[in-house]
Scaffold this active site. Structure first.
Site, PDB file in Angstrom:
ATOM      1  N   SER A 120       0.291  -3.860   1.513  1.00 14.92           N
ATOM      2  CA  SER A 120       0.004  -3.619   2.930  1.00 14.92           C
ATOM      3  C   SER A 120       0.633  -4.731   3.777  1.00 14.92           C
ATOM      4  O   SER A 120       1.852  -4.919   3.731  1.00 14.92           O
ATOM      5  CB  SER A 120      -1.508  -3.462   3.130  1.00 14.92           C
ATOM      6  OG  SER A 120      -1.811  -3.026   4.416  1.00 14.92           O
ATOM      7  N   HIS A 141       1.370   2.104   4.252  1.00 17.60           N
ATOM      8  CA  HIS A 141       0.417   3.176   4.597  1.00 17.60           C
ATOM      9  C   HIS A 141       1.194   4.315   5.251  1.00 17.60           C
ATOM     10  O   HIS A 141       0.787   4.856   6.275  1.00 17.60           O
ATOM     11  CB  HIS A 141      -0.671   2.687   5.566  1.00 17.60           C
ATOM     12  CG  HIS A 141      -1.498   1.553   5.048  1.00 17.60           C
ATOM     13  ND1 HIS A 141      -2.501   1.731   4.121  1.00 17.60           N
ATOM     14  CD2 HIS A 141      -1.454   0.222   5.301  1.00 17.60           C
ATOM     15  CE1 HIS A 141      -3.066   0.545   3.851  1.00 17.60           C
ATOM     16  NE2 HIS A 141      -2.444  -0.388   4.550  1.00 17.60           N
ATOM     17  N   GLU A 197       0.484   4.856   0.437  1.00 15.75           N
ATOM     18  CA  GLU A 197      -0.564   4.114  -0.269  1.00 15.75           C
ATOM     19  C   GLU A 197      -0.455   4.367  -1.769  1.00 15.75           C
ATOM     20  O   GLU A 197       0.082   5.385  -2.207  1.00 15.75           O
ATOM     21  CB  GLU A 197      -1.940   4.523   0.272  1.00 15.75           C
ATOM     22  CG  GLU A 197      -2.118   4.054   1.723  1.00 15.75           C
ATOM     23  CD  GLU A 197      -3.464   4.395   2.345  1.00 15.75           C
ATOM     24  OE1 GLU A 197      -4.274   5.081   1.684  1.00 15.75           O
ATOM     25  OE2 GLU A 197      -3.691   3.977   3.490  1.00 15.75           O
TER      26      GLU A 197
END
Lengths: 280, 280
Positions: B136, B178, B205
């Site tokens: 992330s 994401h 993800e």
């Protein structure tokens, strides 16, 4: 189902898918142009609000097109498949110079109109030269292969999208709408992965593709039209994956077009059109 | 800032951006592979939880990497820029065979670490052969040009994205994470439109790009990696539009890669790798 046959020496009419939420206030450039290519001050526009279940949808577009200078605007609703055979209603389709499908649910359009004399006549009239367009669900219904519903998200999965037969004015493209606003690249790409022959057209809100008789697409409105061309796809795993797995697709071509840019559906060439400034 | 120089005859270490929410339960294939390329049962992994402000983030990864067979796992947090000069902390970076940045806010990473001896040492150690990865926010920080924040939606606008300098382990790509889950194609494409030299990498993800010393990217995990290559861009209106206007971009190439597929950052060629079944 193939597109209706255009008479020798004749020209198909414009096909105008709109991404939904088109400007109806200060700069109604899309609806204005729709009136112009339907005949301007001699335009006779037929609004078909069948996708919507709100009573005000039809009258709202009737007023708008009237204000934009159409000579005559009628609202023609179809509640049942029987309605689609009624000669009085068919006469009104016959008279129109432009037909406009409102938003709502595209499966209402396909289940009520699909295969009826009304659908057949609309196809024939477009092949004979009149303009046919629609917004949101009314955009989806126009092509041969219609996105019925699907999952949202940027990457395609095998079950991202469910196709249904549409009105079939053309089979050259698959349309998706509310494109930027609802994250629909994945489902559009999945639709192309089923069979890459078609070209994917993702329409943002307040953005339209004006597809002329020569199959050149011109963009109008404040957003973008994302054209996805799978013609040079070098690999697809679509046939091998489980429903909920992502699909591997190599070699997609993507063009992001804004007002003024064009794409030729024959040659698959994008052009910046009037956006390309001459060097001085 | 350029990537750290690799010594003659030496090889840069792996760079491993992960799209967030990687599997930590039954099939931790991404974290497992991270341990393997950090040395397997002789791996010494350093977890840097600076992006996160949750106390449990560091210890959680410490436990996970331990369970996956790393010999030693330490958590090393940096709360201030002063922490990034401390010799004791720098020694621990020096010893590690793999460095892992957790998720959180990538601007915390860039504002605290940016330009410090710790950042410099991590760059040098990667150039000398150790693995550096992150999930992330920890993925975004790895490259030279980092997406700091941006707007979501499929079509790019001039103000869709704000870039900031990242750690600069490589300048060949811009990473977004994401990707499917938060609709970030538009902001990744906008980042490329500023200067098309880089390659855009959109990570879903539970999906990672394992970028080897030879600059071949291999996909691991359950989602897709969307590679956007603007190398053959034929037109961009980025320099001419207002901030909130959509950008016209013609000739983007897009590959959607899943586990097993590869992309070579030098040649810009995608390959189905082991997904392409030999014909029988």
């Amino acid at each position: 189902m193939c597109p209706s046959k255009v008479a020798e020496g004749g020209e198909r009419g414009w096909i105008v898918p709109i991404g939904g939420a088109e400007n109806k206030g200060e700069s109604p450039s899309i609806l204005q142009r729709f009136v112009e290519i339907s005949g301007g001050d001699s335009a006779e526009i037929l609004v078909i609000p069948t996708a919507s279940q709100l009573a005000e949808t039809g009258p709202r577009y009737q007023r708008l097109f009237g204000e934009l200078g159409a000579r005559r605007v009628d609202v023609l609703d179809f509640d049942t498949r029987r309605d689609c055979q009624e000669s009085n209603r068919l006469d009104r389709i016959e008279r129109a110079s432009g037909i406009f499908f409102t938003g709502g649910n595209q499966l209402r359009l396909s289940t009520i109109l699909g295969g009826t004399p009304a659908a057949k006549l609309i196809r024939e009239r477009n092949a004979a030269g009149i303009t046919v367009g629609g917004t949101s669900a009314g955009a989806s219904i126009l092509s041969e292969h219609m996105i019925g519903f699907g999952k949202e998200g940027s990457s395609p999965q095998a079950d991202s999208v469910r196709l249904a037969p549409g009105l079939g004015l053309t089979n050259r493209f698959v349309i998706d709408q509310h494109f930027r606003q609802r994250d629909r690249l994945g489902r559009l790409v999945a639709a192309l992965a089923y069979n890459p022959f078609a070209i994917g057209i993702g329409l943002d809100e307040d953005t339209a593709a004006f597809i002329g008789p020569d199959n050149t697409l011109e963009v109008e409105g404040s957003g973008a039209v994302t054209v996805v061309d799978a013609d040079e796809l070098s690999f697809s795993s679509m046939a091998d994956v489980r429903e909920d797995e992502p699909v591997c697709l190599l070699g997609l071509k993507v063009h992001i077009l804004v007002a003024g840019a064009t794409f030729n559906l024959h040659t698959r060439k994008a052009s910046a059109g009037k956006l390309a400034k001459p060097k001085t």
